[in-house]
Motif scaffolding. Sequence first.
Motif, PDB file in Angstrom:
ATOM      1  N   GLN A 315      90.612  -0.324  42.739  1.00 12.10           N
ATOM      2  CA  GLN A 315      91.965   0.107  43.109  1.00 12.10           C
ATOM      3  C   GLN A 315      91.932   1.136  44.230  1.00 12.10           C
ATOM      4  N   ALA A 316      90.947   2.038  44.195  1.00 13.32           N
ATOM      5  CA  ALA A 316      90.827   3.032  45.264  1.00 13.32           C
ATOM      6  C   ALA A 316      90.444   2.362  46.579  1.00 13.32           C
ATOM      7  N   ILE A 317      89.557   1.357  46.514  1.00 11.22           N
ATOM      8  CA  ILE A 317      89.184   0.628  47.731  1.00 11.22           C
ATOM      9  C   ILE A 317      90.401  -0.092  48.307  1.00 11.22           C
ATOM     10  N   ALA A 318      91.206  -0.697  47.420  1.00 11.50           N
ATOM     11  CA  ALA A 318      92.422  -1.366  47.877  1.00 11.50           C
ATOM     12  C   ALA A 318      93.389  -0.374  48.516  1.00 11.50           C
ATOM     13  N   THR A 319      93.422   0.855  48.005  1.00 13.32           N
ATOM     14  CA  THR A 319      94.303   1.878  48.583  1.00 13.32           C
ATOM     15  C   THR A 319      93.848   2.261  49.985  1.00 13.32           C
ATOM     16  N   VAL A 320      92.535   2.396  50.172  1.00 13.78           N
ATOM     17  CA  VAL A 320      92.008   2.688  51.515  1.00 13.78           C
ATOM     18  C   VAL A 320      92.336   1.539  52.461  1.00 13.78           C
ATOM     19  N   SER A 321      92.169   0.310  51.976  1.00 17.44           N
ATOM     20  CA  SER A 321      92.500  -0.856  52.811  1.00 17.44           C
ATOM     21  C   SER A 321      93.976  -0.855  53.187  1.00 17.44           C
ATOM     22  N   LEU A 322      94.841  -0.444  52.239  1.00 21.10           N
ATOM     23  CA  LEU A 322      96.268  -0.378  52.532  1.00 21.10           C
ATOM     24  C   LEU A 322      96.556   0.674  53.595  1.00 21.10           C
ATOM     25  N   ALA A 323      95.857   1.812  53.527  1.00 22.06           N
ATOM     26  CA  ALA A 323      96.033   2.846  54.554  1.00 22.06           C
ATOM     27  C   ALA A 323      95.634   2.313  55.931  1.00 22.06           C
ATOM     28  N   MET A 324      94.590   1.490  55.973  1.00 27.45           N
ATOM     29  CA  MET A 324      94.162   0.914  57.255  1.00 27.45           C
ATOM     30  C   MET A 324      95.207  -0.040  57.816  1.00 27.45           C
ATOM     31  N   VAL A 325      95.832  -0.842  56.957  1.00 27.25           N
ATOM     32  CA  VAL A 325      96.833  -1.773  57.469  1.00 27.25           C
ATOM     33  C   VAL A 325      98.124  -1.043  57.841  1.00 27.25           C
ATOM     34  N   VAL A 326      98.413   0.090  57.209  1.00 27.99           N
ATOM     35  CA  VAL A 326      99.557   0.895  57.644  1.00 27.99           C
ATOM     36  C   VAL A 326      99.299   1.420  59.057  1.00 27.99           C
ATOM     37  N   ALA A 327      98.063   1.857  59.320  1.00 30.21           N
ATOM     38  CA  ALA A 327      97.707   2.262  60.680  1.00 30.21           C
ATOM     39  C   ALA A 327      97.828   1.082  61.637  1.00 30.21           C
ATOM     40  N   GLY A 328      97.440  -0.118  61.159  1.00 31.09           N
ATOM     41  CA  GLY A 328      97.592  -1.312  61.989  1.00 31.09           C
ATOM     42  C   GLY A 328      99.047  -1.617  62.295  1.00 31.09           C
TER      43      GLY A 328
END
Length: 486
Positions: A315-328
């Motif tokens: 879940q934490a990894i998915a949260t980091v991935s979500l932060a990256m796509v928000v930057a995208g």
Amino acid sequence: MRTDGSAQGGGVRPGGALLGTGRGMLGAMAVVIVFSGVVQGYLTPLLPELGGRLHLGGVGQNNLYLLSQCAFAVLTPLLSRLGDLYGHRRLLRVAVTLVAAGSLLMAVAPTVATLAVGMVLQGAVVGFFPLLAGILRSRAPERGRIGMSVLVGALLIAIGVGGLVAGTLSERHAAAGLWVAVPVAAVAVVAALVLPDSDTERGGRFHYGAAALLTAGLVALVLVLAQGEAWGWLSARSLGTGALAALALVTWVAVERRATHPLVSVRMLRDRRLAVISAHTFCAAFGTIGFLGANALFLGADPDRTGYGMGLGPQAIATVSLAMVVAGFAGSTATPRLARRIGDRAVLATGGALTALGFLGMVVFHATLTQYIVSALVVGLATGLFSSITRTLSAEVVPERETALAVGVNELALSLGAAIGAAVIGALFAAHQHGSHIALSGFAWSWGVCAGVALLGSALALAYGTTAQPSVLPRTDTVTPKEGIA
């Protein structure tokens, strides 16, 4: 002259469309793209748990991904070309229906067989962007750049949110996350039904022989890229499959050059600007997408056992991935404004430079989670930037009747760049394997190679011509009084 009555207001449009060419149309397109993003993001966190439930090991899960990659490679040019020939909306409806059927099949009856069939059907998502680009360019060219940037942003956010929601649901029941795509699929089918069709001039015939050669070549190429490490890059199987790919693709080019109605116009492939865009896309996707799996490995690695990593859970990894796509998303939505200020060529070069900066940051700063996330967010920002500008420009540099195919060629470059990037990173990891885990040097080399390829893409961008061509979309991003708001 348009005969669809779209100059003013909304209402029912001839040809079955219920939307005009304004915000309503872009909204419906965004719904279709959100569906694409959910489909591309929700299976990754689910397959490990589903694999255990279905007694499907790592090799079996990899084979499912391989089927999906083959479907991507084959369907990208086919759906794009068929859309240019027979109507973008018609093929979009076919593609959305196929993806929806695959999503429903997997959710209702999750077995190894239905997962395999469902993931192949979901491969039709590769047609969404090219076909929507054909409609957007024909029906609302004045919204082309802003529209494309919004669609790319919606795609990135949907990938992150889809993975996070599916992963959360699957913590209680492995198959529960498979239902994430089903309600989105239903809404996307409705959105595809109400979209207007393009009024682009059509003509020509579908070249079945060329399609067969291209399919064989791309499938063989994807197979050797995905399985080369397992087979051994110098094994007879790898060399034979690679030779088959080369022979099929060379023969395809020869057939296309002589064809009266080619599947993919060789003249279009010779366009320097489209070649530069596609090459830049390949280089950008090599790292930004090719490294996604490795990124999760680094974030999840236990520092007490390996000496590196962040020890994060799913879940934490998915949260980091979500932060990256928000930057995208931020990078994508900023692209039209940035292009107006510094020019298309500079935006292409900036995207490559930012990607390289992010990966070089990982080489130097990876000791703490904060340091690593900062670099990852830079890569995410660059992902949105290159995804938006390359899809926009690939639609602009060809005649309108070839819009979907040109965007499809760019999508194929993205898929191949990601596949080759993942294969190279896998080979680097194998070369730096220490016992049961990958040495930190394997990650360092991977970050460095991704940075180098991104810099190559930035250098290639400098060859992009800026001379206006008749086929280029209008550069205004304002709404004209004639078109109105639907």
